[in-house]
Design a protein around this motif. Structure first.
Motif, mmCIF file in Angstrom:
data_model
loop_
_atom_site.group_PDB
_atom_site.id
_atom_site.type_symbol
_atom_site.label_atom_id
_atom_site.label_comp_id
_atom_site.label_asym_id
_atom_site.label_seq_id
_atom_site.Cartn_x
_atom_site.Cartn_y
_atom_site.Cartn_z
ATOM 1 N N PHE A 73 -100.787 23.709 25.168
ATOM 2 C CA PHE A 73 -100.210 22.742 26.100
ATOM 3 C C PHE A 73 -100.042 21.409 25.384
ATOM 4 O O PHE A 73 -100.970 20.925 24.748
ATOM 5 N N ASP A 74 -98.871 20.836 25.511
ATOM 6 C CA ASP A 74 -98.591 19.537 24.907
ATOM 7 C C ASP A 74 -97.776 18.710 25.905
ATOM 8 O O ASP A 74 -96.575 18.515 25.739
ATOM 9 N N PRO A 75 -98.439 18.229 26.966
ATOM 10 C CA PRO A 75 -97.707 17.439 27.961
ATOM 11 C C PRO A 75 -97.253 16.112 27.371
ATOM 12 O O PRO A 75 -97.835 15.630 26.398
ATOM 13 N N PRO A 76 -96.202 15.538 27.948
ATOM 14 C CA PRO A 76 -95.704 14.253 27.424
ATOM 15 C C PRO A 76 -96.783 13.172 27.440
ATOM 16 O O PRO A 76 -97.543 13.064 28.394
ATOM 17 N N HIS A 109 -103.305 16.054 23.616
ATOM 18 C CA HIS A 109 -103.206 15.008 24.631
ATOM 19 C C HIS A 109 -103.468 13.643 24.031
ATOM 20 O O HIS A 109 -103.919 13.510 22.889
ATOM 21 N N GLN A 110 -103.184 12.659 24.810
ATOM 22 C CA GLN A 110 -103.375 11.274 24.412
ATOM 23 C C GLN A 110 -104.874 11.002 24.231
ATOM 24 O O GLN A 110 -105.686 11.379 25.072
ATOM 25 N N THR A 111 -105.238 10.392 23.113
ATOM 26 C CA THR A 111 -106.624 10.001 22.899
ATOM 27 C C THR A 111 -107.000 9.022 24.002
ATOM 28 O O THR A 111 -106.224 8.156 24.368
ATOM 29 N N LYS A 124 -114.948 24.183 27.138
ATOM 30 C CA LYS A 124 -114.523 23.390 25.987
ATOM 31 C C LYS A 124 -115.398 23.759 24.795
ATOM 32 O O LYS A 124 -116.622 23.803 24.897
ATOM 33 N N ILE A 125 -114.736 24.038 23.666
ATOM 34 C CA ILE A 125 -115.514 24.350 22.471
ATOM 35 C C ILE A 125 -115.489 23.207 21.465
ATOM 36 O O ILE A 125 -116.413 23.064 20.681
ATOM 37 N N LYS A 126 -114.413 22.386 21.497
ATOM 38 C CA LYS A 126 -114.383 21.212 20.630
ATOM 39 C C LYS A 126 -113.173 20.353 20.957
ATOM 40 O O LYS A 126 -112.209 20.809 21.565
ATOM 41 N N SER A 127 -113.251 19.123 20.514
ATOM 42 C CA SER A 127 -112.117 18.199 20.539
ATOM 43 C C SER A 127 -112.028 17.549 19.179
ATOM 44 O O SER A 127 -113.046 17.237 18.567
ATOM 45 N N LYS A 128 -110.814 17.345 18.707
ATOM 46 C CA LYS A 128 -110.616 16.715 17.406
ATOM 47 C C LYS A 128 -109.562 15.632 17.568
ATOM 48 O O LYS A 128 -108.469 15.886 18.059
ATOM 49 N N ARG A 129 -109.922 14.439 17.132
ATOM 50 C CA ARG A 129 -109.045 13.277 17.275
ATOM 51 C C ARG A 129 -108.201 13.084 16.016
ATOM 52 O O ARG A 129 -108.693 13.183 14.898
ATOM 53 N N PHE A 130 -106.915 12.791 16.245
ATOM 54 C CA PHE A 130 -105.970 12.482 15.176
ATOM 55 C C PHE A 130 -105.249 11.191 15.561
ATOM 56 O O PHE A 130 -104.098 11.225 16.001
ATOM 57 N N GLY A 131 -105.935 10.071 15.451
ATOM 58 C CA GLY A 131 -105.335 8.791 15.833
ATOM 59 C C GLY A 131 -105.086 8.726 17.327
ATOM 60 O O GLY A 131 -106.004 8.816 18.130
ATOM 61 N N LYS A 132 -103.821 8.604 17.727
ATOM 62 C CA LYS A 132 -103.470 8.487 19.137
ATOM 63 C C LYS A 132 -103.447 9.843 19.852
ATOM 64 O O LYS A 132 -103.270 9.910 21.059
ATOM 65 N N SER A 133 -103.595 10.921 19.085
ATOM 66 C CA SER A 133 -103.609 12.269 19.638
ATOM 67 C C SER A 133 -104.980 12.898 19.519
ATOM 68 O O SER A 133 -105.685 12.669 18.528
ATOM 69 N N THR A 134 -105.338 13.696 20.490
ATOM 70 C CA THR A 134 -106.546 14.498 20.441
ATOM 71 C C THR A 134 -106.168 15.925 20.785
ATOM 72 O O THR A 134 -105.296 16.143 21.631
ATOM 73 N N VAL A 135 -106.803 16.882 20.130
ATOM 74 C CA VAL A 135 -106.588 18.287 20.442
ATOM 75 C C VAL A 135 -107.913 18.827 20.951
ATOM 76 O O VAL A 135 -108.952 18.705 20.294
ATOM 77 N N THR A 136 -107.863 19.408 22.151
ATOM 78 C CA THR A 136 -109.061 19.956 22.799
ATOM 79 C C THR A 136 -108.890 21.463 22.943
ATOM 80 O O THR A 136 -107.824 21.938 23.345
ATOM 81 N N TYR A 137 -109.949 22.209 22.598
ATOM 82 C CA TYR A 137 -109.918 23.670 22.583
ATOM 83 C C TYR A 137 -110.839 24.221 23.652
ATOM 84 O O TYR A 137 -111.970 23.746 23.839
ATOM 85 N N TYR A 138 -110.370 25.279 24.321
ATOM 86 C CA TYR A 138 -111.159 25.989 25.325
ATOM 87 C C TYR A 138 -111.118 27.481 25.034
ATOM 88 O O TYR A 138 -110.122 28.014 24.542
ATOM 89 N N GLU A 139 -112.223 28.151 25.356
ATOM 90 C CA GLU A 139 -112.296 29.620 25.294
ATOM 91 C C GLU A 139 -112.939 30.104 26.567
ATOM 92 O O GLU A 139 -113.662 29.403 27.237
#
Length: 139
Positions: A73-76, A109-111, A124-139
């Protein structure tokens, strides 16, 4: 789907198939052009329409083939007027995904936007921040 960069990268790294869901007609045209220029064009399907509705078409196809998928998912990020509830819609959609078809869920999603520790039956298994973006993982 946007321009397809994430899905096309997944295909180039060994994903068997990708569904691209896109609402915007112009982005959909660009997406199809990008796919046509890649060798993975026979390993994908594009669907024009609201992703929160068309995702259930994809689920039907997965259920018929008894397959699991990674849902990305990559919402605006820019919350436009009339779209203020976009992250709540993502959560509601994830809650409705049947476990039998889900290998993993990834949300870009937006950080600064915090997603819960669990969404329905997914944790949630982890979240990783990339500046203004964060990627969150679920299993």
């Amino acid at each position: 789907a946007g321009t397809g960069s994430v899905g096309l990268e997944a295909l180039s790294r060994g994903a068997k198939f990708a569904y691209f869901l896109e609402k915007d007609r112009y982005a959909f045209q660009v997406l199809n052009t990008n796919i046509s220029e890649c060798k993975e064009q026979n390993s994908s399907e594009t669907i024009l329409g609201d992703s929160f509705e068309t995702i259930f078409e994809v689920l039907e196809k997965l259920q018929k083939r008894k397959e699991k998928a990674i849902f990305y998912f990559d919402p605006p990020f820019a919350i436009r007027e009339g779209n203020e509830e976009i992250y709540n819609k993502v959560i509601d959609t994830i809650e409705r995904l049947p476990r039998i078809n889900v290998e993993k869920i990834i949300i870009e999603h937006q950080t600064g936007i915090d997603f819960p520790e669990s969404i329905g039956k997914y944790n949630k298994i982890k979240s990783k921040r990339f500046g203004k973006s964060t990627v969150t993982y679920y299993e």
